[in-house]
Design an enzyme around this catalytic site. Structure first.
Site: not given
Ligand code: NAD
Length: 281
Positions: A52, A96, A119
């Protein structure tokens, strides 16, 4: 012989489009920053976070890295999120997953400002998706829609079957296919006659988390098969939830693992970061 849907190539095109957009923003004095938080040292998570950050660098998004020790308390993590929520120079916040067991994921997801939830996991964004309002959409299902669109697969009026009903893949996938006017069936571990249901599908999206479970006898001749699963086999190679060698001769088009859905997830995360400029204002 199925057409191979090349997620690596399509995601590269998307990243190049985003790079141009970010450069334009920069010329107008607008910079985009993504805060990436990793708690603990799960090796797979470290790889995902690294990828990422690399994508951010390629596109021109500033990534702020927070690598916290395994024993970080829930309170400490929530305090950091609160600080980042209030920081106007931060556009997106990504935590994460999975988190260590002593930290409640639900609480953490809810703590991120919906306006910075790139997200697309916050209940406000999930709700917005359900009722067709603007908001961040979970990256993997959004990436699958983009894969289908850019491969000229028509969704409208098609029988779409999703296997799996997780909050981050299966459920939003069903809603997105519905939004594209597909006729959608979402199946799961309690579905009866799974093979028969899957055989109806013109578009079959597989997100089960079971290596190579879907074989040719689940697939209609000519169907488009999208494999979300990702597993490392004993020989070190990657495979999906679909048994590629069994399904490929029957399908009309299929995504490989690796190089299918995976790279699209990161490209859509980058798109969400770029979209934050309009969603934050
Ligand atoms: P999950 O474990 O949260 O959900 C799996 C779903 O499959 C559940 O809803 C369950 O009901 C269903 N299921 C389980 N066994 C079944 C069976 N025998 N028959 C029918 N349905 C069954 O998983 P997830 O988070 O949705 O992820 C699915 C897979 O996709 C995993 O392999 C994961 O690693 C992968 N994944 C990949 C990406 C990517 O970017 N490529 C992103 C997210 C997840």
């Amino acid at each position: 012989m199925a057409t191979i849907i090349d997620g690596k190539k399509i995601s590269q095109t998307i990243k190049d489009e985003l790079k141009e957009k970010v450069a334009e923003y920069k010329q107008n004095g607008v910079e985009i920053a993504l805060a990436v938080i990793l708690v603990g040292n799960d090796p797979a998570s470290s790889v995902y976070v690294g990828n990422k950050k690399k994508a951010c660098e390629y596109i021109g998004i500033r990534s702020l890295s927070y690598e916290l020790p395994e024993e970080t308390s829930e309170e400490e993590l929530l305090t950091l999120i609160d600080t980042l929520n209030k920081d106007d120079s931060v556009n997106g916040i990504l935590v994460q997953l999975p988190l260590p067991k002593h930290i409640e994921e639900k609480k953490v997801i809810r703590a991120i400002s919906p306006k910075k939830d790139v997200d697309g996991f916050h209940p406000e964004n999930v709700g917005a998706l359900l009722i067709g309002e603007p908001g961040y959409v979970s990256c993997t299902p959004a990436g699958i829609i983009e894969l289908l669109r850019r491969s000229n697969v028509e969704i409208e009026g098609k029988e779409c079957v999703v296997i799996g009903r997780s909050n981050i893949v299966g459920k939003p996938m069903g809603v997105l296919l519905l939004r594209e006017n597909g006729t959608v069936t979402v199946t799961h571990s309690r579905t009866k006659d799974l093979k028969e249901v899957c055989k109806r599908a013109d578009i079959l999206v597989v997100a089960i988390g079971k290596p190579m479970m879907i074989t040719a006898d689940y697939v209609k001749e000519g169907a488009v098969v999208i494999d979300v699963g990702i597993h490392r086999k004993e020989d070190g190679k990657l495979c999906g939830d679909v048994d590629f060698s069994s399904v490929e001769p029957v399908a009309g088009a299929i995504t490989p693992v690796p190089g299918g859905v995976g790279p699209m997830t990161i490209a859509m995360l980058m798109k969400n970061c770029v979209d934050s400029i309009s969603l934050l204002s």
